[in-house]
Structure formats: structure tokens, C-alpha cells
Design a protein around this motif. Structure first.
Motif, PDB file in Angstrom:
ATOM      1  N   ASN A 100       0.834  -1.204   0.000  1.00 25.15           N
ATOM      2  CA  ASN A 100       0.000   0.000   0.000  1.00 25.15           C
ATOM      3  C   ASN A 100       0.872   1.260   0.000  1.00 25.15           C
ATOM      4  N   VAL A 101       0.806   2.024  -1.071  1.00 28.62           N
ATOM      5  CA  VAL A 101       1.698   3.178  -1.232  1.00 28.62           C
ATOM      6  C   VAL A 101       1.372   4.273  -0.221  1.00 28.62           C
ATOM      7  N   GLN A 102       0.091   4.442   0.115  1.00 26.59           N
ATOM      8  CA  GLN A 102      -0.274   5.487   1.066  1.00 26.59           C
ATOM      9  C   GLN A 102       0.317   5.213   2.441  1.00 26.59           C
ATOM     10  N   ARG A 103       0.297   3.940   2.834  1.00 24.86           N
ATOM     11  CA  ARG A 103       0.903   3.576   4.123  1.00 24.86           C
ATOM     12  C   ARG A 103       2.402   3.845   4.113  1.00 24.86           C
ATOM     13  N   GLN A 104       3.023   3.568   2.977  1.00 26.86           N
ATOM     14  CA  GLN A 104       4.462   3.811   2.868  1.00 26.86           C
ATOM     15  C   GLN A 104       4.770   5.305   2.989  1.00 26.86           C
ATOM     16  N   ILE A 105       3.960   6.130   2.360  1.00 24.30           N
ATOM     17  CA  ILE A 105       4.140   7.583   2.449  1.00 24.30           C
ATOM     18  C   ILE A 105       3.969   8.051   3.896  1.00 24.30           C
ATOM     19  N   GLU A 106       2.957   7.501   4.584  1.00 25.57           N
ATOM     20  CA  GLU A 106       2.727   7.858   5.992  1.00 25.57           C
ATOM     21  C   GLU A 106       3.916   7.464   6.861  1.00 25.57           C
ATOM     22  N   ARG A 107       4.471   6.268   6.588  1.00 27.01           N
ATOM     23  CA  ARG A 107       5.635   5.811   7.368  1.00 27.01           C
ATOM     24  C   ARG A 107       6.821   6.743   7.170  1.00 27.01           C
ATOM     25  N   LEU A 108       7.022   7.183   5.932  1.00 29.54           N
ATOM     26  CA  LEU A 108       8.124   8.099   5.655  1.00 29.54           C
ATOM     27  C   LEU A 108       7.953   9.401   6.447  1.00 29.54           C
ATOM     28  N   LYS A 109       6.718   9.888   6.501  1.00 25.90           N
ATOM     29  CA  LYS A 109       6.441  11.142   7.216  1.00 25.90           C
ATOM     30  C   LYS A 109       6.633  10.980   8.720  1.00 25.90           C
ATOM     31  N   LYS A 110       6.069   9.904   9.269  1.00 20.64           N
ATOM     32  CA  LYS A 110       6.060   9.738  10.727  1.00 20.64           C
ATOM     33  C   LYS A 110       7.391   9.254  11.277  1.00 20.64           C
ATOM     34  N   LYS A 111       7.960   8.243  10.614  1.00 20.04           N
ATOM     35  CA  LYS A 111       9.168   7.620  11.160  1.00 20.04           C
ATOM     36  C   LYS A 111      10.433   8.410  10.850  1.00 20.04           C
ATOM     37  N   LYS A 112      10.406   9.133   9.706  1.00 21.00           N
ATOM     38  CA  LYS A 112      11.619   9.827   9.244  1.00 21.00           C
ATOM     39  C   LYS A 112      12.830   8.883   9.278  1.00 21.00           C
ATOM     40  N   PRO A 113      12.756   7.776   8.521  1.00 17.25           N
ATOM     41  CA  PRO A 113      13.822   6.768   8.586  1.00 17.25           C
ATOM     42  C   PRO A 113      15.120   7.248   7.934  1.00 17.25           C
ATOM     43  N   GLU A 114      16.221   6.753   8.450  1.00 17.07           N
ATOM     44  CA  GLU A 114      17.528   7.048   7.857  1.00 17.07           C
ATOM     45  C   GLU A 114      17.900   6.035   6.776  1.00 17.07           C
ATOM     46  N   ILE A 115      17.294   4.830   6.866  1.00 14.24           N
ATOM     47  CA  ILE A 115      17.607   3.755   5.907  1.00 14.24           C
ATOM     48  C   ILE A 115      16.345   3.376   5.151  1.00 14.24           C
ATOM     49  N   ILE A 116      16.449   3.347   3.826  1.00 11.46           N
ATOM     50  CA  ILE A 116      15.336   2.956   2.964  1.00 11.46           C
ATOM     51  C   ILE A 116      15.741   1.708   2.199  1.00 11.46           C
ATOM     52  N   VAL A 117      14.892   0.682   2.245  1.00  6.62           N
ATOM     53  CA  VAL A 117      15.097  -0.521   1.437  1.00  6.62           C
ATOM     54  C   VAL A 117      13.887  -0.661   0.520  1.00  6.62           C
ATOM     55  N   GLY A 118      14.114  -0.824  -0.772  1.00  8.06           N
ATOM     56  CA  GLY A 118      12.948  -0.887  -1.648  1.00  8.06           C
ATOM     57  C   GLY A 118      13.208  -1.518  -2.992  1.00  8.06           C
ATOM     58  N   THR A 119      12.142  -1.590  -3.770  1.00  2.00           N
ATOM     59  CA  THR A 119      12.232  -2.056  -5.150  1.00  2.00           C
ATOM     60  C   THR A 119      12.291  -0.822  -6.053  1.00  2.00           C
ATOM     61  N   PRO A 120      13.000  -0.913  -7.179  1.00  2.00           N
ATOM     62  CA  PRO A 120      13.288   0.287  -7.970  1.00  2.00           C
ATOM     63  C   PRO A 120      12.069   1.066  -8.433  1.00  2.00           C
ATOM     64  N   GLY A 121      11.032   0.385  -8.920  1.00  2.00           N
ATOM     65  CA  GLY A 121       9.878   1.098  -9.461  1.00  2.00           C
ATOM     66  C   GLY A 121       9.184   1.968  -8.432  1.00  2.00           C
ATOM     67  N   ARG A 122       8.935   1.406  -7.254  1.00  5.82           N
ATOM     68  CA  ARG A 122       8.235   2.159  -6.202  1.00  5.82           C
ATOM     69  C   ARG A 122       9.115   3.277  -5.650  1.00  5.82           C
ATOM     70  N   VAL A 123      10.393   2.998  -5.463  1.00 10.57           N
ATOM     71  CA  VAL A 123      11.304   4.038  -4.974  1.00 10.57           C
ATOM     72  C   VAL A 123      11.339   5.213  -5.946  1.00 10.57           C
ATOM     73  N   LEU A 124      11.445   4.914  -7.238  1.00 16.86           N
ATOM     74  CA  LEU A 124      11.499   5.975  -8.244  1.00 16.86           C
ATOM     75  C   LEU A 124      10.203   6.794  -8.239  1.00 16.86           C
ATOM     76  N   THR A 125       9.068   6.121  -8.120  1.00 18.60           N
ATOM     77  CA  THR A 125       7.772   6.820  -8.077  1.00 18.60           C
ATOM     78  C   THR A 125       7.739   7.826  -6.931  1.00 18.60           C
ATOM     79  N   LEU A 126       8.172   7.397  -5.739  1.00 18.27           N
ATOM     80  CA  LEU A 126       8.089   8.285  -4.577  1.00 18.27           C
ATOM     81  C   LEU A 126       9.127   9.405  -4.631  1.00 18.27           C
TER      82      LEU A 126
END
Length: 208
Positions: A100-126
Motif C-alpha cells: 500500500n503506497v499510502q501507508r508507505q508515504i505515511e511511514r516516511l512522514k512519521k518515522k523519518k527513517p535514515e535507511i530505505i530498502v525498496g524495489t526500484p519502481g516504487r522508490v522511483l515513483t516516490l
């Protein structure tokens, strides 16, 4: 390896680093571009995780980006990073296609993570939607690079790399030697240091 990592390493029953973990640690700490080749099961994830985590600053936004070819592998890698990153007060999140992309966006906002692990298509989109800030990314890891650097995923990775700081450290990890150094030079403008331990690893073990 810092003291907290050393202690956790021993607590998990690991006697000593595997060959790939030993050989890539200093080049990665020194900011060098690396191509690490080692068999499946030889501890590749920890090989890049531990030296790169030591360079990340808590609270400074996304600084380390790891790309994996599949959602399943990205989640496994996230679990490894989360375990070790938490020891030094760093946060990790996964950004993968199929979730779920919306949940991922919320996590980025709330957690403010220093490390991102992802798949290329979704990472590029965001990144393109300015949901994922990349101006502080200091290191990009391309895991299972022989799988990921083909077809559409290759183009996605190249577009991602284009948007990162010009001095970003690049590292590529693979169990096979299907990658040509000339291709990496053409695609990313780097000639990485090759660390190939596949013939030296006489046995594989169930390490991370």
C-alpha cells in the motif's frame, strides 16, 4: 565493527566475519565504489549493512538506500537492517511495489527513517512525487545486481541514481559474475573495486 555490532554479532553465535564481510568492510567505510561477488548464504547483507550503517547519522533523514529486485527480498533485507540499525538508534523502512503506497508515504512522514530498502519502481515513483527526499543519500546499494540491472528495472535504477547527490557511493552485490565492469561504467559512470570471494568460499552458511 563498532562495539555494539561486535557484541550483537557474538550474541547471535557468529564466530567471525565471513570472507565477503571481511573484505568489503574497509572499502565501504572509506566511501569507495564496490562490486562484491560472493555465493548465496555467505552473509552478503551484513557485509554491506554493518560498515554502511556506521556512517549514518541519526535524525538526519534518509542517508542509505538499498535496492532489491523483489518485494520478498526487500522485506528480508529490511528485517536485517532493522535489527542492527536499532542498536544505534537508526530507523529503517521498506518501500516496495505490491504494498500500500499510502501507508508507505505515511511511514516516511512519521518515522523519518535514515535507511530505505525498496524495489526500484516504487522508490522511483516516490522520489518523482517528492515523497522520498534523497538530497542526504550518501550511499546506494544495489543488491542481487545481476537480477536488478536488466530491462525496465535497470532504467529505473539509473533514473534513481541520477537524482542522488553527485558524490553518492555506489555498491553492487551479486552471487554471479554476469555484470560487466564496462557496463557499470557506461550506466553509472563508476569503475568499482571488484571484491570476488566466490572461489575462496569453500562452504556456505545460513548467515544474513
Amino acid at each position: 565493527m563498532n562495539d555494539l555490532f561486535q557484541q550483537h554479532f557474538q550474541e547471535k553465535g557468529f564466530k567471525q566475519p565471513t570472507l565477503i564481510q571481511e573484505r568489503v568492510a574497509e572499502p565501504l567505510r572509506a566511501g569507495e565504489n564496490v562490486l562484491g561477488l560472493s555465493p548465496t548464504g555467505s552473509g552478503k547483507t551484513l557485509a554491506f549493512a554493518l560498515p554502511l550503517l556506521e556512517k549514518v547519522i541519526p535524525g538526519n533523514g534518509p542517508q542509505l538506500l538499498v535496492l532489491a529486485p523483489s518485494q520478498e527480498l526487500a522485506i528480508q533485507t529490511t528485517d536485517v537492517f532493522r535489527e542492527w540499525a536499532s542498536l544505534i538508534n537508526l530507523k529503517t523502512t521498506s518501500i516496495t511495489g505490491g504494498a500500500n503506497v499510502q501507508r508507505q508515504i505515511e511511514r516516511l512522514k512519521k518515522k523519518k527513517p535514515e535507511i530505505i530498502v525498496g524495489t526500484p519502481g516504487r522508490v522511483l515513483t516516490l522520489i518523482n512525487e517528492r515523497r522520498l527526499k534523497v538530497k542526504e543519500i550518501q550511499s546506494l546499494v544495489i543488491d542481487e545486481a545481476d537480477e536488478i540491472l536488466t530491462g525496465e528495472a535497470l532504467e529505473d535504477v539509473r533514473q534513481i541514481e541520477d537524482q542522488l547527490p553527485s558524490d553518492v557511493q555506489l555498491s553492487f552485490f551479486s552471487a554471479t559474475n554476469d555484470l560487466a565492469i564496462d557496463d557499470l561504467q557506461t550506466w553509472f559512470g563508476v569503475t568499482p573495486q571488484v571484491i570476488d570471494v566466490r572461489r575462496s568460499e569453500e562452504h556456505t552458511s545460513e548467515l544474513q
